[in-house]
Design an enzyme around this catalytic site. Structure first.
Site, PDB file in Angstrom:
ATOM      1  N   ARG A 124       0.996  -2.823  -2.124  1.00 15.05           N
ATOM      2  CA  ARG A 124       1.208  -1.908  -3.242  1.00 15.05           C
ATOM      3  C   ARG A 124       2.706  -1.665  -3.394  1.00 15.05           C
ATOM      4  O   ARG A 124       3.494  -2.011  -2.528  1.00 15.05           O
ATOM      5  CB  ARG A 124       0.465  -0.599  -3.035  1.00 15.05           C
ATOM      6  CG  ARG A 124       0.874   0.148  -1.773  1.00 15.05           C
ATOM      7  CD  ARG A 124       0.112   1.445  -1.630  1.00 15.05           C
ATOM      8  NE  ARG A 124       0.552   2.212  -0.473  1.00 15.05           N
ATOM      9  CZ  ARG A 124       0.172   3.459  -0.212  1.00 15.05           C
ATOM     10  NH1 ARG A 124      -0.650   4.077  -1.044  1.00 15.05           N
ATOM     11  NH2 ARG A 124       0.613   4.096   0.842  1.00 15.05           N
ATOM     12  N   ASN A 162       3.018   7.485  -7.726  1.00 16.40           N
ATOM     13  CA  ASN A 162       2.410   7.852  -6.441  1.00 16.40           C
ATOM     14  C   ASN A 162       3.374   7.522  -5.313  1.00 16.40           C
ATOM     15  O   ASN A 162       3.803   6.378  -5.164  1.00 16.40           O
ATOM     16  CB  ASN A 162       1.107   7.074  -6.205  1.00 16.40           C
ATOM     17  CG  ASN A 162       0.400   7.531  -4.936  1.00 16.40           C
ATOM     18  OD1 ASN A 162      -0.154   8.621  -4.876  1.00 16.40           O
ATOM     19  ND2 ASN A 162       0.438   6.703  -3.897  1.00 16.40           N
ATOM     20  N   GLU A 163       3.748   8.550  -4.550  1.00 12.34           N
ATOM     21  CA  GLU A 163       4.580   8.360  -3.354  1.00 12.34           C
ATOM     22  C   GLU A 163       5.742   7.389  -3.608  1.00 12.34           C
ATOM     23  O   GLU A 163       5.903   6.377  -2.923  1.00 12.34           O
ATOM     24  CB  GLU A 163       3.735   7.876  -2.176  1.00 12.34           C
ATOM     25  CG  GLU A 163       2.735   8.895  -1.701  1.00 12.34           C
ATOM     26  CD  GLU A 163       1.964   8.459  -0.467  1.00 12.34           C
ATOM     27  OE1 GLU A 163       1.443   9.321   0.260  1.00 12.34           O
ATOM     28  OE2 GLU A 163       1.872   7.230  -0.232  1.00 12.34           O
ATOM     29  N   GLU A 322      -2.164  15.403  -0.714  1.00 11.92           N
ATOM     30  CA  GLU A 322      -2.911  14.584   0.240  1.00 11.92           C
ATOM     31  C   GLU A 322      -2.703  15.096   1.656  1.00 11.92           C
ATOM     32  O   GLU A 322      -1.584  15.438   2.037  1.00 11.92           O
ATOM     33  CB  GLU A 322      -2.439  13.121   0.209  1.00 11.92           C
ATOM     34  CG  GLU A 322      -2.739  12.344  -1.042  1.00 11.92           C
ATOM     35  CD  GLU A 322      -2.268  10.881  -0.904  1.00 11.92           C
ATOM     36  OE1 GLU A 322      -2.152  10.395   0.240  1.00 11.92           O
ATOM     37  OE2 GLU A 322      -1.996  10.253  -1.938  1.00 11.92           O
ATOM     38  N   TRP A 330      -2.914   3.962   9.527  1.00 11.54           N
ATOM     39  CA  TRP A 330      -1.701   3.160   9.493  1.00 11.54           C
ATOM     40  C   TRP A 330      -0.824   3.307  10.721  1.00 11.54           C
ATOM     41  O   TRP A 330       0.284   2.779  10.750  1.00 11.54           O
ATOM     42  CB  TRP A 330      -0.899   3.484   8.232  1.00 11.54           C
ATOM     43  CG  TRP A 330      -0.966   4.912   7.783  1.00 11.54           C
ATOM     44  CD1 TRP A 330      -1.802   5.434   6.851  1.00 11.54           C
ATOM     45  CD2 TRP A 330      -0.175   6.007   8.261  1.00 11.54           C
ATOM     46  NE1 TRP A 330      -1.574   6.787   6.700  1.00 11.54           N
ATOM     47  CE2 TRP A 330      -0.577   7.168   7.557  1.00 11.54           C
ATOM     48  CE3 TRP A 330       0.844   6.121   9.214  1.00 11.54           C
ATOM     49  CZ2 TRP A 330      -0.019   8.419   7.765  1.00 11.54           C
ATOM     50  CZ3 TRP A 330       1.411   7.374   9.424  1.00 11.54           C
ATOM     51  CH2 TRP A 330       0.981   8.497   8.715  1.00 11.54           C
ATOM     52  N   LYS A 371      -9.975   1.332   4.787  1.00 12.22           N
ATOM     53  CA  LYS A 371     -11.386   1.629   5.042  1.00 12.22           C
ATOM     54  C   LYS A 371     -11.601   2.464   6.299  1.00 12.22           C
ATOM     55  O   LYS A 371     -12.646   3.111   6.451  1.00 12.22           O
ATOM     56  CB  LYS A 371     -12.199   0.330   5.131  1.00 12.22           C
ATOM     57  CG  LYS A 371     -11.817  -0.638   6.237  1.00 12.22           C
ATOM     58  CD  LYS A 371     -12.696  -1.890   6.178  1.00 12.22           C
ATOM     59  CE  LYS A 371     -12.345  -2.895   7.266  1.00 12.22           C
ATOM     60  NZ  LYS A 371     -11.020  -3.522   7.024  1.00 12.22           N
ATOM     61  N   HIS A 373      -9.463   4.937   7.089  1.00 10.20           N
ATOM     62  CA  HIS A 373      -8.831   6.235   6.839  1.00 10.20           C
ATOM     63  C   HIS A 373      -9.934   7.253   6.569  1.00 10.20           C
ATOM     64  O   HIS A 373     -10.833   7.027   5.759  1.00 10.20           O
ATOM     65  CB  HIS A 373      -7.901   6.135   5.623  1.00 10.20           C
ATOM     66  CG  HIS A 373      -6.953   7.281   5.475  1.00 10.20           C
ATOM     67  ND1 HIS A 373      -7.385   8.551   5.177  1.00 10.20           N
ATOM     68  CD2 HIS A 373      -5.602   7.352   5.569  1.00 10.20           C
ATOM     69  CE1 HIS A 373      -6.343   9.361   5.089  1.00 10.20           C
ATOM     70  NE2 HIS A 373      -5.246   8.660   5.326  1.00 10.20           N
TER      71      HIS A 373
END
EC number: 3.2.1.23
Length: 702
Positions: A124, A162-163, A322, A330, A371, A373
């Protein structure tokens, strides 16, 4: 360092215009699931008390499946379902990650690393913020989103991007080079001013034209970059992403002027990706993503970070965009949260000024990189402890809303610990006296040492009004501009009390050394002169690995060689060392009365434990009202207050910081208790490990 103009504060309105309610929700990714799951999701959201979700954060490829072809049908359907169920939508601009058709057609939008290698799609944020091509496509998407949803009653806020910079902070492409040249021209005006700021007379680096300015690309192993250029490239990279955000923001705002806008920062004790205090004025309300640090620092680091967010928001309510219900995905080892920490962590953020508590994400993914997280609905489903805790928290938040917590603000501490993003960037340069120290780690040590004595400090950015506090700590503030040097002089002259530590005031805003002995611009204020640094290391055989102090503490990593002090400077502690070190008897901790105030200097790194032992006597010597009775016995409990504007209502949060039960005094009516219970005498309560008690105290006026 100038203070940017702030946008007017605007907080999202609830669907039923209930201004006093807290927000509770999550990132929601319905496009990851079959549509038959959506109704089940909404049923469970209502059960948990969820009233807001962030949608479409990574949905560009679904919204615009091919160039110029937009598909809003699926998004319309889920927004309608959510809205009819009373759940507002924090709608993303969806630009965080470009789709495959775009990167295939325009690979020139991909960012490049310092060696010039292209960073290809597959994760990303594989775009460069300075690409005019990418900006065109991203703003086209923003416009389409805004036009389509400008009259939708269920959209309560815009989640822009986002971030930013999480993965694409530094880009070394030719687009970035040209943008960096323009940035330098705007900042300095002339190339001679750049040469002066960067000290280019060294190593024949003098520049004749802005076209000769390059990003700090790869220069070979073992070589040293120009520190002035490195610092400015850090600034430029933060500004480049900020400019891109502002372009998205303005595109959305032009079409939907009544919808508040934000973007999610990543403020933490290690989060120096952006100068978030510089970004803060550019949003309508501040939002943050925060993920817990596993281990014994968990709660302290969390409250430190939330306190900093509150300061960046200038004490206005902010949005926790969040955090995690349990493990992240991670880290090398992804620890789960301990029993009670799901609720405790959320209430800790809430206590430090958040009026919205949100998680990543709603339903734990079945596939993809995240998946493992954790989520509000885990792989195990609703019959799980995680979901039961999620529902307990939702119920607590409803009770807090009913009690009037929303809109109250964090009570101001008498102590400010100052943080500076640019000092961290500069102090981590590759050519410094020691790579074992930098500005970034020192504020947290001071914050935790003060907590150990029962004192909660405010963590404040250097641009903030730190000079309104009775006591200010400048922990390794490596850069000290002329403006801030003068500001510090004025503060102490008028009666302020300051503690300055090693590695402070070494350089000016351009990372040029203040001459005449360290810390050059505030030597008179401190009444000391430092001639050299004495770094230490435990891994060099026969070298100096520590220094004992006469107050019973031990210094590691760094000590200043204070060569002289003024006649009116008091020495509170000296080093005790073998003669061969040249450090025996050298002052380590000093105190100087200056005009109406006092200035203490700590010339070494003591760490949390050493600071905890040093602070009681130092606070007494500084004579700060209300702080002279620091007590380690109070350190097991973290006490945080939020207060109403009129001061009548106080909300007291009591957290157990220890790994054993603690007893606390009751102060008011109990609003929530997690792993906590009232004692039989009704005057005290017991908090178990990870326990928290929340009470409301009403001050009656006569």
């Amino acid at each position: 360092m100038s203070k940017p103009e702030r946008r007017p504060y605007r907080w999202p309105s609830h669907l039923k215009k209930q201004a006093s309610k807290l927000w509770y929700g999550c990132d929601y990714n319905p496009d990851q699931w079959p549509e038959e799951v959506w109704d089940e999701d909404i049923r469970l959201m209502n059960q948990a008390g969820v009233n807001v979700v962030a949608l479409a954060v990574f949905s560009w490829s679904r919204i615009e499946p091919s160039e110029g072809v937009f598909d809003f049908d699926w998004l319309d359907r889920i927004i309608a379902k959510l809205g009819k169920a009373g759940i507002g939508v924090n709608l993303a601009s969806a630009t965080a990650s470009p789709p495959a058709w775009l990167t295939q057609s325009h690979p020139e939008i991909l960012w490049k690393d310092e060696r010039g290698d292209t960073v290809w799609p597959g994760a990303r944020q594989h775009w460069r913020p300075t690409s005019p091509v990418f900006r065109t496509y991203a703003l086209k998407l923003c416009k389409a989103m805004a036009e389509h949803y400008k009259d939708n009653p269920y959209v309560v806020a815009w989640h822009v991007g986002n971030e930013y910079g999480c993965h694409n902070r530094f880009d070394y492409s030719d687009d970035a080079m040209r943008a960096f040249q323009r940035w330098c021209k705007h900042r300095y005006g002339t190339i001679d001013a750049v040469n002066e700021a960067w000290g280019t007379s060294f190593w024949a680096q003098r520049l004749n034209d802005f076209s000769q300015i390059l990003p700090p690309r790869y220069i070979g192993e073992g070589n040293f970059q120009n520190p002035g250029r490195l610092l400015d490239f850090e600034r430029f990279s933060s500004d480049a992403l900020k400019e891109f955000f502002m372009a998205e923001r303005d595109t959305l705002a032009k079409i939907t002027p009544d919808i508040p806008l934000t973007t999610n920062f990543m403020v933490s004790s290690e989060g120096f990706i952006m100068d978030y205090d510089d970004w803060g004025p550019q949003v309508d309300f501040v939002s943050n993503d925060h993920y817990f640090m596993p281990g014994e620092s968990h709660l302290d680091e969390l409250t430190y970070s939330s306190g900093l967010v509150d300061s960046i928001a200038r004490r206005k309510p902010w949005w926790l965009m969040e955090h995690s219900t349990s493990a992240v995905n991670w880290r090398p080892i992804n620890f789960r949260k301990e029993p009670g920490q799901l609720v405790r962590d959320a209430l800790a953020h809430l206590s430090l000024g958040a009026d919205a508590i949100c998680y990543f994400q709603w339903r734990q993914s079945q596939s993809g990189a995240e998946k493992f997280h954790s989520a509000m609905v885990p792989h195990a489903g609703e019959d799980s402890q995680v979901f039961r805790d999620v529902c307990e928290l939702g119920n607590d938040l409803v009770g807090f809303s009913d009690a009037g917590l929303a809109g109250t603000v964090l009570d101001k501490s008498p102590v400010a610990v100052v943080l500076d993003y640019e000092s961290e960037w500069a102090s981590k340069h590759s050519s410094v006296p020691s790579k074992n120290v930098s500005h970034g780690t020192e504020p947290l040590d001071w914050y935790r040492a003060l907590l150990d004595l029962g004192i909660r400090a405010d963590v404040v950015p250097v641009r903030s009004d730190w000079d309104t506090y009775p006591l200010v700590v400048l922990p390794s503030l490596y850069l000290l501009s002329r403006e801030n040097s003068e500001r510090l002089h004025d503060y102490v002259a008028k009666g302020g009390k300051v503690i300055v530590t090693y590695l402070s005031g070494i350089s000016d805003a351009h990372d040029r050394i203040w001459l005449g002995g360290y810390p050059g611009s505030i030597r008179d204020l401190l009444g000391i002169k430092i001639e050299e640094f004495a770094p230490m290391d435990q891994h060099v055989e026969g070298g100096m690995d520590h220094l004992d102090l006469t107050n019973g503490t031990v210094a590691h990593d760094w000590a200043d060689v204070i060569a002289s002090i003024s006649d009116d400077t008091r020495i509170l502690a000296r080093y005790q060392a073998d003669s061969w070190t040249g450090m025996d008897g050298i002052p380590a901790l000093t105190l100087h009365d200056w005009k109406q105030g006092k200035a203490a200097y700590l010339g070494c790194r003591l760490g949390r434990e050493g600071l905890k032992k040093t602070l009681p006597e130092l606070l007494k010597a500084l004579k700060v009202e209300g702080l002279q009775e620091a007590d380690e016995a109070r350190g097991d409990v973290l006490r945080v207050e939020r207060v109403s504007e009129d001061g009548r209502n106080r909300f007291v949060f009591l957290f157990n910081r220890s790994h054993h039960q603690v007893q606390v005094d009751r102060e008011g009516s109990v609003l929530a208790a997690s792993l906590a219970w009232e004692d039989t005498d009704a005057k005290t309560a017991t908090l178990d490990v990870n326990g928290v008690l929340v009470e409301k105290v009403v001050t009656r006026r006569h």
